[in-house]
Design a protein around this motif. Sequence first.
Motif, short mmCIF file in Angstrom:
data_model
loop_
_atom_site.label_atom_id
_atom_site.label_comp_id
_atom_site.label_asym_id
_atom_site.label_seq_id
_atom_site.Cartn_x
_atom_site.Cartn_y
_atom_site.Cartn_z
N ALA A 231 -30.39 -17.80 24.90
CA ALA A 231 -31.79 -17.45 25.12
C ALA A 231 -31.99 -16.51 26.32
O ALA A 231 -32.76 -15.54 26.22
N PRO A 232 -31.33 -16.74 27.48
CA PRO A 232 -31.56 -15.83 28.61
C PRO A 232 -31.18 -14.39 28.32
O PRO A 232 -31.83 -13.45 28.81
N PHE A 233 -30.15 -14.19 27.50
CA PHE A 233 -29.71 -12.82 27.20
C PHE A 233 -30.71 -12.12 26.28
O PHE A 233 -30.94 -10.91 26.41
N PHE A 234 -31.31 -12.87 25.34
CA PHE A 234 -32.32 -12.27 24.49
C PHE A 234 -33.60 -12.00 25.29
O PHE A 234 -34.30 -11.02 25.03
N THR A 235 -33.88 -12.86 26.27
CA THR A 235 -35.03 -12.61 27.15
C THR A 235 -34.84 -11.32 27.93
O THR A 235 -35.72 -10.44 27.94
N VAL A 236 -33.69 -11.18 28.58
CA VAL A 236 -33.45 -10.02 29.43
C VAL A 236 -33.24 -8.75 28.59
O VAL A 236 -33.76 -7.68 28.93
N GLY A 237 -32.50 -8.89 27.48
CA GLY A 237 -32.27 -7.72 26.63
C GLY A 237 -33.57 -7.16 26.06
O GLY A 237 -33.77 -5.95 26.01
N GLY A 238 -34.45 -8.05 25.62
CA GLY A 238 -35.74 -7.61 25.11
C GLY A 238 -36.60 -6.97 26.18
O GLY A 238 -37.21 -5.91 25.96
N THR A 239 -36.65 -7.61 27.35
CA THR A 239 -37.44 -7.06 28.45
C THR A 239 -36.95 -5.67 28.84
O THR A 239 -37.75 -4.75 29.05
N TRP A 240 -35.64 -5.51 28.92
CA TRP A 240 -35.05 -4.22 29.30
C TRP A 240 -35.40 -3.14 28.27
O TRP A 240 -35.79 -2.03 28.64
N LEU A 241 -35.27 -3.45 26.98
CA LEU A 241 -35.56 -2.47 25.95
C LEU A 241 -37.03 -2.03 26.02
O LEU A 241 -37.33 -0.83 26.00
N GLY A 242 -37.95 -2.99 26.11
CA GLY A 242 -39.36 -2.65 26.17
C GLY A 242 -39.73 -1.90 27.44
O GLY A 242 -40.48 -0.91 27.41
N PHE A 243 -39.19 -2.36 28.56
CA PHE A 243 -39.50 -1.77 29.86
C PHE A 243 -39.01 -0.32 29.93
O PHE A 243 -39.75 0.59 30.32
N LEU A 244 -37.74 -0.09 29.53
CA LEU A 244 -37.17 1.25 29.63
C LEU A 244 -37.79 2.19 28.60
O LEU A 244 -38.07 3.36 28.91
N THR A 245 -38.06 1.71 27.39
CA THR A 245 -38.71 2.54 26.38
C THR A 245 -40.10 2.98 26.86
O THR A 245 -40.47 4.16 26.72
N GLY A 246 -40.84 2.06 27.43
CA GLY A 246 -42.16 2.40 27.95
C GLY A 246 -42.08 3.40 29.08
O GLY A 246 -42.90 4.34 29.17
N LEU A 247 -41.11 3.22 29.97
CA LEU A 247 -40.95 4.16 31.09
C LEU A 247 -40.64 5.56 30.59
O LEU A 247 -41.19 6.55 31.10
N ILE A 248 -39.76 5.67 29.58
CA ILE A 248 -39.43 6.98 29.02
C ILE A 248 -40.69 7.65 28.47
O ILE A 248 -40.95 8.84 28.70
N LEU A 249 -41.49 6.89 27.73
CA LEU A 249 -42.72 7.45 27.16
C LEU A 249 -43.70 7.90 28.25
O LEU A 249 -44.33 8.95 28.13
N MET A 250 -43.81 7.10 29.32
CA MET A 250 -44.70 7.47 30.42
C MET A 250 -44.25 8.78 31.06
O MET A 250 -45.05 9.70 31.28
N LEU A 251 -42.97 8.89 31.33
CA LEU A 251 -42.46 10.08 32.01
C LEU A 251 -42.55 11.31 31.12
O LEU A 251 -42.83 12.42 31.60
N ARG A 252 -42.32 11.13 29.82
CA ARG A 252 -42.34 12.27 28.89
C ARG A 252 -43.76 12.69 28.52
O ARG A 252 -43.96 13.78 27.98
N SER A 253 -44.75 11.83 28.78
CA SER A 253 -46.12 12.16 28.39
C SER A 253 -46.98 12.63 29.55
O SER A 253 -48.19 12.78 29.40
N GLY A 254 -46.37 12.87 30.70
CA GLY A 254 -47.16 13.39 31.81
C GLY A 254 -46.85 12.77 33.16
O GLY A 254 -47.42 13.18 34.17
N GLY A 255 -45.97 11.79 33.21
CA GLY A 255 -45.60 11.21 34.49
C GLY A 255 -46.21 9.84 34.71
O GLY A 255 -47.05 9.37 33.94
N LEU A 256 -45.77 9.20 35.79
CA LEU A 256 -46.24 7.86 36.12
C LEU A 256 -47.71 7.89 36.54
O LEU A 256 -48.25 8.92 36.92
N MET A 257 -48.29 6.73 36.50
CA MET A 257 -49.69 6.56 36.91
C MET A 257 -49.79 6.56 38.44
O MET A 257 -48.93 6.01 39.13
N ASN A 258 -50.84 7.17 38.96
CA ASN A 258 -51.12 7.12 40.39
C ASN A 258 -51.67 5.73 40.73
O ASN A 258 -52.64 5.28 40.13
N VAL A 259 -51.06 5.06 41.70
CA VAL A 259 -51.47 3.68 42.00
C VAL A 259 -52.68 3.61 42.91
O VAL A 259 -53.23 2.52 43.12
#
Length: 328
Positions: A231-259
């Motif tokens: 279970a911990p590996f599926f937790t971390v593997g899933g989180t990593w896939l979603g997190f990194l995929t989202g980051l790629i989309l953010m960077l490719r669509s105009g950059g990170l959000m201003n905080v």
Amino acid sequence: MDPFLLSELDFIQSLQGGLGGLVSLFKGITFLGNEEFYLLIIPLLYWCVDAGLGLRIGVMLIFSNVFNSALKLAFHSPRPYWIDSTVRAFSSETSFGMPSGHAQNAASLWGLAAVKIRKTWFRWLAVLLILLIGLSRMVLGVHFPSDVLVGWGVGGLLLTAYLQLEKPVIRWFNGLNPSRQFTVALASSLVILLSGFLVLLGVSRWSLPPEWGQTALLAAPQDPINPLTLAPFFTVGGTWLGFLTGLILMLRSGGLMNVTGSPLQLSGRFLIGIAGVLVLYAGLGALFPREPEMVGYGFRFLRYSLIGFWISAAAPFLFLRLNLARRI
């Protein structure tokens, strides 16, 4: 029983005898190393304080958990209250003991924060929290001193490796085209899952002593132990896939959000964003089936992929749409 183990049990019992009246305080301290705490603090950093620091802390947490889960299976060592009914279980855990995940994450995450923030007062605070989180795990009866020491050591090694590899890995990854970046995200997520299968296969001939489960149930009947799990590996593997995929989309669509933003914008971001995290974490957690085991793993992977993607991209896109934020 091994004399060294007996001496560690004596030490824990002494701690509980001297500090048992402060259990509520130590439960609060140990919360600073819980999954729920990181689900609050990492989005807060990424959305409202410092996006770069939030990303770095998130990446460190993911890979620290990969190593911790693998090492727990490899060592397959008990927790104090699993083997001695006189140790009071003020908290309970279902996984193996060594190394302490709380101690390891404290050393790696608070250590990384201290390196990046570079404020003397914060560095002393980080050291204090690292020590107190480790102490809390012993007072609560869920870790031996050796578990905590090894956790601190592994966390320190991971921090050192991260600081050495961060810049060259970022340069390499930024040099890839988008399709290769997505391929790396998927492949690295699968490597995390594969590492879990391989480590579990390596201990497949070992059997969990039944007396561990029996003694643990006497102390914490609400949490039967289940340490031989992927279970911990599926937790971390899933989180990593979603997190990194989202980051790629953010960077490719105009950059990170201003905080930066007004107090109303910041509070709006956090409340809306955390509401989404809670829906995915608790809502889908209650809705998705956990049996049979492999089906449960699949739904766990999906749930945490959605959580990672929501934090890194879906919530920021929503904030931009609602005029709660702007691009850097």
